[in-house]
Design a protein around this motif. Structure first.
Motif, PDB file in Angstrom:
ATOM      1  N   ALA A   6     -16.956  72.813   9.926  1.00  8.70           N
ATOM      2  CA  ALA A   6     -16.472  74.022   9.347  1.00  8.70           C
ATOM      3  C   ALA A   6     -17.187  74.704  10.643  1.00  8.70           C
ATOM      4  N   HIS A  39     -11.290  71.560   7.833  1.00  2.39           N
ATOM      5  CA  HIS A  39     -12.310  71.891   8.752  1.00  2.39           C
ATOM      6  C   HIS A  39     -12.802  73.065   7.788  1.00  2.39           C
ATOM      7  N   THR A 308     -10.163  63.455  10.160  1.00  4.01           N
ATOM      8  CA  THR A 308     -10.954  64.615  10.393  1.00  4.01           C
ATOM      9  C   THR A 308     -11.732  65.218   9.372  1.00  4.01           C
TER      10      THR A 308
END
Lengths: 314, 314
Positions: A6, A39, A308
């Motif tokens: 992130a 993210h 992801t």
């Protein structure tokens, strides 16, 4: 360590605008949704939910629910919630299933820290207008009920002190209780539901040193009813929750098809915490990278989303 | 309403200096100590403790312990602590007594709000390096243990919703369970330890309407062992804790001498909360003002202190 990637700087308003664009018109842009929300950490996701509400006068969660479907919808719905709210939801879903699944209840009660568990109980009040323990109690009976209600209600001491004499006497007490089968379950319940985790690990180690067998192995040799299974799960979660999660992942991708619910649960709940270490344990045990196993067992946008969260773009 | 009379503006440093003077030299000035601390609320007392520590490099509590004695010392020691710390101490003292007294455990678990009870459990961790439930569990067995550990560990839903059908079915379940005596204690335990207080009061009212007798009366007709006594206490505390405290006070000043410990406990723990209403209930029940009864049963500085907390200078 977390696997989630992130960026520290993000604009909740820009993210909300981009999500607004991704859900506009016929058919959502799943890839765009995944590339944003996959993210963002918990605090960031909450800011995005607020910004989205302000921009569009609409609940982002509800909108995503109507735009997405299947495994991706369920995974995104779990991911976007705050951790305590998510665990409360997972517990409630487990209790509402026809085929009762107490694994999730034990997992939440025994893996989370005492303070985190209390936050889940508070979130459960807010969301369901009941206590978690009353729903657990209403769905169970006998020793299983005592054990589960005790685990859910526990607020264990979190210090690192170990009382070696107590570890010895309670390792003995557990040994006696397991031998006597259902007569002495109450001692097992008392010890597992009240002692600190550090103390319990010392007790389990003492048990293994004295008897040459892991207490979980002994317990499953002596009984395979729901009580024994739940006690065993509790011990595994307290002893080493990373090993426990490795096993959940391994079973979820076992020979009898994929258990998407368990797979999603572990990845979504641990991606911001310690999925990195769980991946390492998985690789050591299976000689296969967890990402490869997940990529093989899943497909489409669901696969893309899980990878992801695991820090791996496919 | 509180009975405590505390001025909104006070100087913690001036108070600490005055207390320093009152404990200086041979023999403390009890009256000065009472006139300060007996007129300060919880937040103010904590500020005074901090100011005293800074001024004299000494713990005010320890100093007062060595300067005061007897009932006054015990009452002052309890009073000066923060509520959660005080309740944790009271619980621990009750568990350490030779003649076990579970009344205090039940009282704390059932009178306090769910959030307050959790604060006590946290304070217990900090002070005793163990969980409250593990000490309760280690001191009890069987159904009494299940009930007490359940009450101590509860985090009840705090909302005001009532489910009338549930109240009916659980009033019936309680009736059946009480009839069957010890066979069905687990249903009593489940209901008393998990449901919200509002829901439980509805259930107890349903019971009375259906059977023409209060559930507490029925319970004590059917059994007088520790389990039945504890269940009865729990119901009384949940049903109407002001009436419950009136009875504790009445018994504490009964015909067989004064129970200073109970008297101190109720006055100290309720003076900042609802002792005003408890006084009204006491007067209605006994046609004697609580202050008069207390003044008759106690003497000296202890008497002066209790009356001060009750808003009455003697």
């Amino acid at each position: 360590m977390a696997t989630l990637v992130a960026p520290p700087n993000h604009s909740p308003v820009e993210d909300a605008e981009a999500l607004g664009k991704a859900v506009k018109g016929w058919g959502a842009d799943e890839k765009a949704i995944i590339s944003i929300l996959g993210h963002r950490n918990g605090a960031q996701r909450t800011q995005i939910r607020e910004a989205y509400q302000n921009l569009f006068q609409e609940d982002l969660i509800k909108r995503l629910e109507s735009e997405l479907s299947g495994d991706l919808e369920r995974a995104m719905y779990r991911w976007i919630l705050e951790p305590a709210e998510r665990e409360a939801l997972l517990a409630n879903l487990a209790l509402k299933r026809d085929e009762k699944c107490y694994q999730v209840i034990v997992e939440i009660s025994c893996v989370l820290s005492p303070q985190e568990l209390f936050a889940v109980r508070s979130a459960y009040h807010n969301r369901f207008k009941r206590s978690m323990e009353e729903d657990v109690a209403a769905n169970t009976t006998g020793h299983l009920r005592q054990l589960l209600v005790g685990l859910v209600s526990s607020f264990r001491y979190g210090g690192s002190e170990i009382n070696a004499r107590l570890a010895q006497s309670e390792a003995d007490a557990l040994h006696e209780a397991i031998k006597k089968k259902n007569e002495s379950n109450e001692e097992i319940i008392r010890i597992l539901t009240t002692r600190s985790k550090t103390q319990l690990v010392a007790t389990f180690n003492r048990y293994k040193d004295d008897h040459g067998i892991a207490i979980t192995k002994k317990l499953s040799d002596e009984g395979s009813d729901e009580f024994h299974m739940a006690a065993n799960l509790a011990i595994s979660c307290i002893n080493d929750h990373k090993k426990y999660y490795e096993k959940v992942l391994r079973n979820a991708m076992g020979s009898i098809g994929t258990d998407e619910e368990a797979l999603t649960r572990v990845i979504v709940t641990r991606a911001e915490k310690d999925l990195k270490e769980i991946k390492d344990v998985y690789y050591k045990r299976n000689s296969v990278h967890l990402e490869h196993a997940v990529a093989k067992e899943t497909s489409g946008d669901y696969k893309k989303f899980l990878l992801t969260l695991m820090g791996k773009e496919d």
